[in-house]
Design an enzyme around this catalytic site. Structure first.
Site, PDB file in Angstrom:
ATOM      1  N   GLU A 185       0.807  -1.196  -0.159  1.00  0.00           N
ATOM      2  CA  GLU A 185       0.060   0.097  -0.176  1.00  0.00           C
ATOM      3  C   GLU A 185       0.930   1.177   0.026  1.00  0.00           C
ATOM      4  OE1 GLU A 185      -2.179  -0.995   3.441  1.00  0.00           O
ATOM      5  OE2 GLU A 185      -0.737  -0.224   4.704  1.00  0.00           O
ATOM      6  N   TYR A 232      -4.882   2.345   8.525  1.00  0.00           N
ATOM      7  CA  TYR A 232      -4.037   1.003   8.188  1.00  0.00           C
ATOM      8  C   TYR A 232      -3.671  -0.134   8.953  1.00  0.00           C
ATOM      9  CZ  TYR A 232      -0.432   4.577   9.051  1.00  0.00           C
ATOM     10  OH  TYR A 232       0.293   5.240   9.636  1.00  0.00           O
ATOM     11  N   CYS A 257      12.466  48.317  -4.290  1.00  0.00           N
ATOM     12  CA  CYS A 257      12.522  49.631  -4.187  1.00  0.00           C
ATOM     13  C   CYS A 257      13.822  50.466  -4.490  1.00  0.00           C
ATOM     14  CB  CYS A 257      12.006  50.117  -2.533  1.00  0.00           C
ATOM     15  SG  CYS A 257      13.489  49.622  -1.493  1.00  0.00           S
ATOM     16  N   CYS A 295      18.059  46.755  -3.793  1.00  0.00           N
ATOM     17  CA  CYS A 295      16.629  45.975  -3.794  1.00  0.00           C
ATOM     18  C   CYS A 295      15.990  46.079  -5.025  1.00  0.00           C
ATOM     19  CB  CYS A 295      15.910  46.561  -2.772  1.00  0.00           C
ATOM     20  SG  CYS A 295      14.328  45.983  -2.436  1.00  0.00           S
ATOM     21  N   ASP A 333       2.426  10.570   3.477  1.00  0.00           N
ATOM     22  CA  ASP A 333       3.371  11.527   4.126  1.00  0.00           C
ATOM     23  C   ASP A 333       2.678  12.430   5.027  1.00  0.00           C
ATOM     24  OD1 ASP A 333       5.996  12.447   5.078  1.00  0.00           O
ATOM     25  OD2 ASP A 333       6.333  13.385   3.032  1.00  0.00           O
ATOM     26  N   CYS A 349      17.393  44.058   2.355  1.00  0.00           N
ATOM     27  CA  CYS A 349      17.286  45.537   1.748  1.00  0.00           C
ATOM     28  C   CYS A 349      17.048  46.667   2.787  1.00  0.00           C
ATOM     29  CB  CYS A 349      16.036  45.650   1.220  1.00  0.00           C
ATOM     30  SG  CYS A 349      14.863  47.103   0.755  1.00  0.00           S
ATOM     31  N   LYS A 355      11.258   3.223  -0.045  1.00  0.00           N
ATOM     32  CA  LYS A 355      11.266   4.460  -0.262  1.00  0.00           C
ATOM     33  C   LYS A 355      11.126   4.748  -1.640  1.00  0.00           C
ATOM     34  CE  LYS A 355      10.880   7.177   3.039  1.00  0.00           C
ATOM     35  NZ  LYS A 355      11.383   7.454   4.324  1.00  0.00           N
ATOM     36  N   CYS A 402      10.120  50.122   1.236  1.00  0.00           N
ATOM     37  CA  CYS A 402      10.083  49.467   0.368  1.00  0.00           C
ATOM     38  C   CYS A 402       8.693  48.710   0.419  1.00  0.00           C
ATOM     39  CB  CYS A 402      11.276  47.998   0.790  1.00  0.00           C
ATOM     40  SG  CYS A 402      11.332  46.567  -0.289  1.00  0.00           S
ATOM     41  N   LYS A 414       2.404   4.569   1.061  1.00  0.00           N
ATOM     42  CA  LYS A 414       3.170   5.312   2.398  1.00  0.00           C
ATOM     43  C   LYS A 414       2.813   6.754   2.388  1.00  0.00           C
ATOM     44  CE  LYS A 414       7.143   5.114   5.602  1.00  0.00           C
ATOM     45  NZ  LYS A 414       6.963   6.500   5.916  1.00  0.00           N
TER      46      LYS A 414
HETATM   47  S1  IVH Z   1       2.069   0.819   9.034  1.00  0.00           S
HETATM   48  C1  IVH Z   1       3.692  -1.293  12.591  1.00  0.00           C
HETATM   49  N1  IVH Z   1       1.307   1.730   6.931  1.00  0.00           N
HETATM   50  O1  IVH Z   1       5.195   5.616   8.415  1.00  0.00           O
HETATM   51  C2  IVH Z   1       3.653  -0.211  11.534  1.00  0.00           C
HETATM   52  N2  IVH Z   1       2.766   3.034   8.415  1.00  0.00           N
HETATM   53  O2  IVH Z   1       7.967   5.542   8.764  1.00  0.00           O
HETATM   54  C3  IVH Z   1       2.917   0.593  11.797  1.00  0.00           C
HETATM   55  N3  IVH Z   1       2.544   5.237   7.194  1.00  0.00           N
HETATM   56  O3  IVH Z   1       4.726   5.852  11.747  1.00  0.00           O
HETATM   57  C4  IVH Z   1       2.704   1.574  10.476  1.00  0.00           C
HETATM   58  N4  IVH Z   1       1.903   5.031   5.595  1.00  0.00           N
HETATM   59  O4  IVH Z   1       3.208   7.055  10.372  1.00  0.00           O
HETATM   60  C5  IVH Z   1       1.987   1.949   8.022  1.00  0.00           C
HETATM   61  N5  IVH Z   1       0.572   2.322   4.858  1.00  0.00           N
HETATM   62  C6  IVH Z   1       1.205   2.607   5.746  1.00  0.00           C
HETATM   63  C7  IVH Z   1       1.894   3.891   6.378  1.00  0.00           C
HETATM   64  C8  IVH Z   1       2.576   3.843   7.375  1.00  0.00           C
HETATM   65  C9  IVH Z   1       2.406   5.881   6.235  1.00  0.00           C
HETATM   66  C10 IVH Z   1       3.787   6.007   8.375  1.00  0.00           C
HETATM   67  C11 IVH Z   1       3.217   5.897   9.791  1.00  0.00           C
HETATM   68  C12 IVH Z   1       4.452   5.008  10.515  1.00  0.00           C
HETATM   69  C13 IVH Z   1       5.705   5.773   9.431  1.00  0.00           C
HETATM   70  C14 IVH Z   1       6.743   4.861   9.475  1.00  0.00           C
END
Ligand code: IVH
Length: 707
Positions: A135, A246, A431, A428, A139, A446, A334, A452, A137
Site C-alpha cells: 500500500e 491502516y 524599491c 533592492c 506522508d 534591503c 522509499k 520598500c 506510504k
Molecule cells: S504501518 C507497525 N502503513 O510511516 C507499522 N505506516 O515510517 C505501523 N505510514 O509511523 C505503520 N503510511 O506514520 C503503515 N500504509 C502505511 C503507512 C504508514 C505511512 C507512516 C506511519 C509510520 C511511519 C513509519
C-alpha cells in the site's frame, strides 16, 4: 435574579441538535462563570459542589459531541479548571512503531529472505509464496484512535512511540473519522492510521493563510501536523484534515486472519483506506507495484514517499514480532527524490516581508513527477557560489516531498563558455534601496525598510506596535487593509489618516466593522502617539538589529532626535569622530553600527525621518524618562562593589538615566570605586573627574526611585 440551572439540561446530550447545543454551551459558560464568581470572589456559593460539577460535566460532554462549538470562553478552557496549557500525555498500551526502510530491490529481497529464514515452514518449503499487502506510504502523521464499546473515546499522536499527546477533541473534528463503529467491530479497538492533507487542500490552505497573514506551511505534512496539534480544536475543525486507517494497536479480540481481511473490516467500519493497495505474492509483483505507484505518484492527490509491504498472515506477523522500534513483518520501500534536468533561464531576486533578498531560479518549465516546475529556490548568495550556478546552465532539480523544488547541481559538461557567474544585486529589486550583507550573515537585506513596498506593511505593524508608537486600534489587520487600499503607504501617512479620511474611498466611520466611535478612537490614539520619547521613536523605525535595548542605548547617548540624526549622518565616514563615538557606546558593535549607518545612507529613509520629525514631538531621552540627579550623567564603575553585583549596579544606574561606560575620559561625570580599584581612580584624579565611594554613590541613588 440568581441563575440556577440550564433550561435545556433536560434534553439528553445525544438528542441535542447543533443549535440547541450552541445555545446551551453559551448558557453554561455564563452560568459557570457566575458560580465561579460567587464561589471564589464572593464566598457565597448558591449551589452545591456536586451541582457545580454536574454543570461542568455537562459542558464537557456537549463539547465532546460538538467540538466545533467549543467557545473561546468555555469553562473547560479556564486556567485552574483543567486548563489547556498543553496536551495531556497518553501512554500507548501497545507501542506505536515505525518502519524500517528499503531503498533498493536488494533491500526488498533481503526483507523477504529474512521472513523466510524466520518462519520455519517457509524455510522448509521454498515453493510456498509469501503473501504481502502493498500500500502507499502516506506522508502525514500517525495517529491512534481508541474505541471503547465501539465509541471513539480517545485520539493520540504517536509521540515517541511509547507516549503521545491527547488530541481527542481535535480528532473529533475530522469528518473522515467514525465516532461509532458498527456492532461487528471488537468491543475495544485502537485503530491506527495517518492524518494527512490532500495536495489541493494544502495549496488552498496556504493561499488563505497568506491572504490573512497566517503561517505558511512548507508541505502538506507540516500543514497536517500544525493543524492537528492545536490547543484550540476549533482551529483543527477549520482545517481540511483527512484520515486513512491502516493498522491497529490494542484489540479485545482477533477480528481477521490476514492484513487484507483487516483492511476490509476497517473499510466496512467506515474508515477510508489508503489506495491503491494490492495483495502480491513475489518479489517481482512487489517491485511491479512499486513502479506503478511511483509512476502514478503525482496523480494520487496526496503526498506519498514510498510504499509499505506488510506480511499478510496475522499469525506470522505475531511470530515475527519486533526488533527495536520496527516490526520484522513490514518494511517501507522509499522513493528516490524526484529529479529532472532543465535549463536555468534567469535568476530573479525576491524580497521577503522582512527585507531579505532570496534568489530564485527561473527554469525552462519541466515536468518532475507529473508536476510542472518553472521555478526553484536558490536559498542565498553562498548557495549559488558553492554550487557555481550560472544563468544559461543546465541544472538538475529535485522535488523531495517538500513542495519547493531545489536546484541540486549544475551539469558542468553542458556549460557554455559564455555563462558568467551570477552577480548578486547591490540594490533592492523592489524599491531600489541599497542591499547589504552582514559580515556574519548569509542573507542580503534591503535597507529601505520603511519605503520598500515588499516590507512596508510589516514595518508599519512594528511602527504602531505597543513598544513603539503604541497606537491602539492600528494592528496588523487594519494596517494591511489600509496599505492595500493605498491609505497608508509609509509611516507619515498614519498621521495624515484623519485629515485625508474620506478622500479616498469610504470614510472610516462608515466602513464595515467601524463606526463613528471606533474611528474617533483610532484618530485619538494616533494623535496621542504624536508625542513620544526618543528611544521609542528609534525602536519604531525597525532598523535591522536595533531592538528596544539598543534603541535605549542610542537614545541615552544622543539624548535628542536632532543630535542623533546629525551624528548618524556624520558617522557615515568611518574616520570621523562621530563614528568612533557611536562605537564607544557599550553594547553597540560594528555590525549594528553598520546597519544603522546603512539606514541613514538611504535617501528615502532620510526623507521619511524628515517628514516624521515635522509632524511629531520626539522628546529628549533623559527628560522624558526620569527625574534623577544622575540622569544623563556618565558613570564608570571600578573595583568590587559590596552591596550588589556590577551588573546590577549598572542596570540601576541606567534605569536612573545614567550612561555606564567602561573607561574613564574627560566626559565621565563619576567614577564609583569599590575596594581593589586601581588605575581608573588615578586617571579620574588626573582628569579631575569626581570619584565616589560605594556609600556615596548609594546615597545619591537612594534619593530617587527608578521610574
Ligand atoms: S504501518 C507497525 N502503513 O510511516 C507499522 N505506516 O515510517 C505501523 N505510514 O509511523 C505503520 N503510511 O506514520 C503503515 N500504509 C502505511 C503507512 C504508514 C505511512 C507512516 C506511519 C509510520 C511511519 C513509519
Amino acid at each position: 435574579m440568581p441563575k440556577k440551572a440550564s433550561t435545556h439540561s433536560a434534553i439528553p446530550v445525544e438528542k441535542l441538535d447543533e443549535l440547541q447545543a450552541a445555545a446551551e454551551l453559551a448558557e453554561l459558560a455564563s452560568l459557570i462563570a457566575h458560580h465561579d464568581r460567587l464561589y471564589h470572589s464572593e464566598d457565597a456559593p448558591e449551589i452545591s459542589d456536586a451541582e457545580y460539577d454536574a454543570l461542568k460535566r455537562r459542558n464537557e460532554i456537549i463539547e465532546i459531541r460538538f467540538p466545533q462549538l467549543v467557545r473561546p470562553d468555555s469553562p473547560s478552557r479556564k486556567v485552574g479548571a483543567g486548563a489547556a496549557t498543553g496536551f495531556k500525555k497518553v501512554r500507548h498500551r501497545v507501542p506505536m512503531l515505525s518502519l524500517n526502510n528499503a531503498f533498493s530491490q536488494e533491500d526488498v529481497s533481503g526483507f523477504l529472505d529474512s521472513v523466510r529464514n524466520f518462519i520455519k515452514e517457509l524455510q522448509q518449503d521454498p515453493g510456498v509464496p509469501i503473501e504481502v499487502v502493498a500500500e502507499p506510504k502516506i506522508d502525514g502523521l500517525s495517529c491512534s484512535l481508541l474505541y471503547r464499546k465501539r465509541r471513539l473515546v480517545q485520539g493520540a499522536t504517536r509521540g515517541n512511540g511509547e507516549e503521545g499527546e491527547d488530541i481527542t477533541a481535535n480528532v473529533m473534528t475530522l469528518s473522515e473519522i467514525p465516532r461509532i463503529l458498527p456492532g461487528d467491530a471488537p468491543e475495544l479497538i485502537e485503530v491506527r492510521g495517518e492524518v494527512y492533507m490532500t495536495d489541493e487542500d494544502f495549496l488552498k490552505l496556504n493561499a488563505s493563510q497568506e491572504a490573512t497573514g497566517g503561517k505558511i506551511f512548507a508541505n502538506p505534512r507540516n500543514a497536517a501536523a500544525g493543524s492537528l496539534r492545536q490547543l484550540d480544536p476549533s482551529i483543527t475543525a477549520s482545517r481540511p484534515l483527512r484520515f486513512f486507517g491502516y493498522a491497529w494497536g490494542e484489540v479485545s479480540r482477533a477480528f481477521a486472519e490476514t492484513q487484507w481481511e483487516a483492511r476490509r473490516c476497517l473499510s466496512e467500519w467506515g474508515f477510508t483506506l489508503n489506495e491503491p493497495s494490492r495483495l502480491v505474492r513475489s518479489l517481482e509483483e512487489m517491485l511491479a507495484y512499486y513502479e506503478e505507484i511511483q509512476a502514478k505518484r503525482s496523480r494520487l492527490g496526496f503526498s506519498i514517499d514510498g510504499v509499505v509491504y506488510k506480511l499478510n498472515r496475522w499469525d506470522w506477523q505475531k511470530r515475527l514480532g519486533f526488533i527495536s522500534r520496527a516490526p520484522r513483518w513490514a518494511i517501507a520501500h522509499k522513493f528516490p527524490p524526484e529529479r529532472g534536468q532543465t535549463r536555468l533561464k534567469a535568476i530573479s531576486v525576491q524580497v521577503g516581508r522582512t527585507g531579505s533578498l532570496t534568489p530564485v531560479a527561473e527554469l525552462e518549465p519541466i515536468s518532475v513527477g507529473g508536476v510542472l516546475i518553472s521555478r526553484a529556490t536558490l536559498h542565498n548568495q553562498d548557495e549559488i557560489e558553492r554550487k557555481d550556478i550560472r544563468v544559461g546552465d543546465t541544472v538538475i532539480i529535485q522535488r523531495a516531498g517538500d513542495v519547493i523544488p531545489q536546484v541540486v547541481e549544475v551539469v558542468l559538461s553542458e556549460r557554455s563558455k559564455d555563462n558568467q557567474p551570477f552577480v548578486f544585486p547591490t540594490q533592492c529589486p523592489v524599491c531600489g534601496s541599497r542591499a547589504i550583507r552582514e559580515p556574519d550573515e548569509a542573507v542580503i537585506r534591503c535597507t529601505g525598510g520603511l519605503v520598500c513596498p515588499a516590507q512596508a506593511a510589516e514595518r508599519m505593524i512594528h511602527f504602531a506596535s505597543r513598544d513603539a508608537f503604541d497606537i491602539e486600534g492600528l494592528g496588523q489587520k487594519n494596517i494591511e487593509t489600509f496599505y492595500r487600499e493605498g491609505l497608508i503607504q509609509s509611516p507619515p501617512d498614519i498621521f495624515r489618516l484623519e485629515e485625508r479620511d474620506g478622500r479616498k474611498g469610504v470614510p472610516l466611520a462608515e466602513r464595515e466593522g467601524w463606526g463613528v466611535v471606533s474611528a474617533r478612537k483610532l484618530f485619538d490614539a494616533i494623535r496621542r502617539s504624536r508625542t513620544l520619547p526618543l528611544d521609542r521613536f528609534i525602536f519604531a523605525l525597525g532598523i535591522h538589529q536595533v531592538g528596544q535595548a539598543t534603541a535605549r542605548l542610542l537614545a541615552r547617548h544622543y539624548v535628542a532626535l536632532s543630535q542623533w540624526e546629525k551624528s548618524m549622518k556624520a558617522a557615515q565616514d568611518p574616520q570621523s569622530e562621530a563614528y568612533q563615538d557611536l562605537l564607544s557606546i557599550s553594547g553597540i558593535g560594528p555590525s549594528m553600527a553598520n546597519d544603522l549607518l546603512a539606514f541613514f545612507a538611504e535617501k528615502q529613509n532620510l526623507q521619511i525621518l524628515e517628514e516624521l520629525s515635522s509632524m511629531l514631538t520626539v522628546t529628549d531621552y533623559a527628560a522624558s524618562q526620569i527625574e534623577s540627579p544622575i540622569a544623563g550623567k556618565t558613570v564608570v564603575f571600578t573595583g568590587t562593589l559590596e552591596s550588589m553585583a556590577r551588573s546590577e549596579a549598572k542596570a540601576r544606574a541606567e534605569a536612573l538615566g545614567a550612561k555606564v561606560l567602561a573607561s574613564v575620559s574627560k566626559k565621565t561625570d563619576y567614577v564609583v570605586a569599590g575596594p581593589g580599584a586601581g588605575s581608573k581612580i588615578r586617571i579620574a584624579q588626573q582628569l579631575g573627574v569626581k570619584v565616589l565611594s560605594e556609600q556615596e554613590w548609594l546615597g545619591i541613588v537612594r534619593t530617587v526611585k527608578a521610574g
